[in-house]
Design a protein around this motif. Structure first.
Motif, PDB file in Angstrom:
ATOM      1  N   LYS A 115      44.491  37.361  36.383  1.00  0.00           N
ATOM      2  CA  LYS A 115      45.179  37.758  37.606  1.00  0.00           C
ATOM      3  C   LYS A 115      44.155  37.896  38.705  1.00  0.00           C
ATOM      4  O   LYS A 115      42.980  38.145  38.440  1.00  0.00           O
ATOM      5  CB  LYS A 115      45.892  39.096  37.421  1.00  0.00           C
ATOM      6  CG  LYS A 115      47.138  39.030  36.590  1.00  0.00           C
ATOM      7  CD  LYS A 115      47.847  40.373  36.654  1.00  0.00           C
ATOM      8  CE  LYS A 115      49.212  40.273  36.041  1.00  0.00           C
ATOM      9  NZ  LYS A 115      49.972  41.500  36.219  1.00  0.00           N
ATOM     10  N   LYS A 116      44.597  37.773  39.926  1.00  0.00           N
ATOM     11  CA  LYS A 116      43.710  37.954  41.062  1.00  0.00           C
ATOM     12  C   LYS A 116      43.653  39.421  41.438  1.00  0.00           C
ATOM     13  O   LYS A 116      44.611  40.161  41.268  1.00  0.00           O
ATOM     14  CB  LYS A 116      44.188  37.125  42.247  1.00  0.00           C
ATOM     15  CG  LYS A 116      43.988  35.641  42.032  1.00  0.00           C
ATOM     16  CD  LYS A 116      44.276  34.880  43.299  1.00  0.00           C
ATOM     17  CE  LYS A 116      44.005  33.405  43.042  1.00  0.00           C
ATOM     18  NZ  LYS A 116      43.972  32.648  44.275  1.00  0.00           N
ATOM     19  N   LEU A 117      42.487  39.820  41.972  1.00  0.00           N
ATOM     20  CA  LEU A 117      42.271  41.191  42.394  1.00  0.00           C
ATOM     21  C   LEU A 117      41.490  41.148  43.696  1.00  0.00           C
ATOM     22  O   LEU A 117      40.490  40.457  43.803  1.00  0.00           O
ATOM     23  CB  LEU A 117      41.463  41.954  41.331  1.00  0.00           C
ATOM     24  CG  LEU A 117      40.981  43.343  41.674  1.00  0.00           C
ATOM     25  CD1 LEU A 117      42.154  44.302  41.829  1.00  0.00           C
ATOM     26  CD2 LEU A 117      40.052  43.849  40.595  1.00  0.00           C
ATOM     27  N   THR A 118      41.942  41.875  44.666  1.00  0.00           N
ATOM     28  CA  THR A 118      41.240  41.940  45.947  1.00  0.00           C
ATOM     29  C   THR A 118      40.498  43.260  46.019  1.00  0.00           C
ATOM     30  O   THR A 118      41.068  44.323  45.780  1.00  0.00           O
ATOM     31  CB  THR A 118      42.245  41.843  47.119  1.00  0.00           C
ATOM     32  OG1 THR A 118      42.978  40.631  46.993  1.00  0.00           O
ATOM     33  CG2 THR A 118      41.525  41.875  48.446  1.00  0.00           C
ATOM     34  N   LEU A 119      39.201  43.174  46.323  1.00  0.00           N
ATOM     35  CA  LEU A 119      38.367  44.367  46.418  1.00  0.00           C
ATOM     36  C   LEU A 119      37.744  44.453  47.799  1.00  0.00           C
ATOM     37  O   LEU A 119      37.450  43.436  48.420  1.00  0.00           O
ATOM     38  CB  LEU A 119      37.234  44.310  45.389  1.00  0.00           C
ATOM     39  CG  LEU A 119      37.633  44.224  43.923  1.00  0.00           C
ATOM     40  CD1 LEU A 119      36.408  43.976  43.067  1.00  0.00           C
ATOM     41  CD2 LEU A 119      38.316  45.508  43.496  1.00  0.00           C
ATOM     42  N   SER A 120      37.517  45.654  48.247  1.00  0.00           N
ATOM     43  CA  SER A 120      36.781  45.877  49.485  1.00  0.00           C
ATOM     44  C   SER A 120      35.457  46.527  49.114  1.00  0.00           C
ATOM     45  O   SER A 120      35.428  47.632  48.572  1.00  0.00           O
ATOM     46  CB  SER A 120      37.560  46.808  50.415  1.00  0.00           C
ATOM     47  OG  SER A 120      38.760  46.210  50.804  1.00  0.00           O
TER      48      SER A 120
ATOM     49  N   SER B 153      29.211  44.757  52.305  1.00  0.00           N
ATOM     50  CA  SER B 153      28.784  43.356  52.382  1.00  0.00           C
ATOM     51  C   SER B 153      27.409  43.144  51.750  1.00  0.00           C
ATOM     52  O   SER B 153      27.160  42.086  51.160  1.00  0.00           O
ATOM     53  CB  SER B 153      28.793  42.865  53.825  1.00  0.00           C
ATOM     54  OG  SER B 153      27.919  43.638  54.614  1.00  0.00           O
TER      55      SER B 153
ATOM     56  N   SER C 124      33.122  36.506  39.495  1.00  0.00           N
ATOM     57  CA  SER C 124      34.313  37.038  38.820  1.00  0.00           C
ATOM     58  C   SER C 124      34.003  37.438  37.382  1.00  0.00           C
ATOM     59  O   SER C 124      34.408  38.512  36.915  1.00  0.00           O
ATOM     60  CB  SER C 124      35.435  36.002  38.825  1.00  0.00           C
ATOM     61  OG  SER C 124      35.903  35.800  40.118  1.00  0.00           O
TER      62      SER C 124
END
Length: 81
Positions: free
Chosen positions: A3-8, A11, A29
């Motif tokens: 599954k995709k996961l978006t992280l903040s 930088s 990943s």
């Protein structure tokens, strides 16, 4: 199933992680997946004592005042004379 996961993330951390992943020939990943897996992995049961080791248990008796460190020190002194 992936599954995709978006992280903040910071930088600088992202750039460092990308560099680390590239230098170790692994995708970012997979690196994160491996790290999260190690964090969340349940501790494995301690290995069970084998029958051979159980049969040897109690074969040797040691005096209560036996000092392992002192004996090992003496062994090393004799060995390296």
């Amino acid at each position: 199933m992936d599954k995709k996961l978006t992280l903040s993330l910071n930088s600088n951390i992202i750039e460092s992680a990308k560099h680390y992943a590239k230098s170790n020939n692994i995708s970012l990943s997979k690196l994160i997946e491996s790290y999260l897996g190690s964090l969340t992995k349940k501790e494995e049961k301690k290995s069970e004592i084998t029958p051979l080791v159980k049969s040897l248990s109690g074969v040797i008796s040691i005096d209560d005042d036996f000092d392992e460190k002192e004996e090992y020190t003496q062994y090393l002194i004799e060995k390296y004379k």
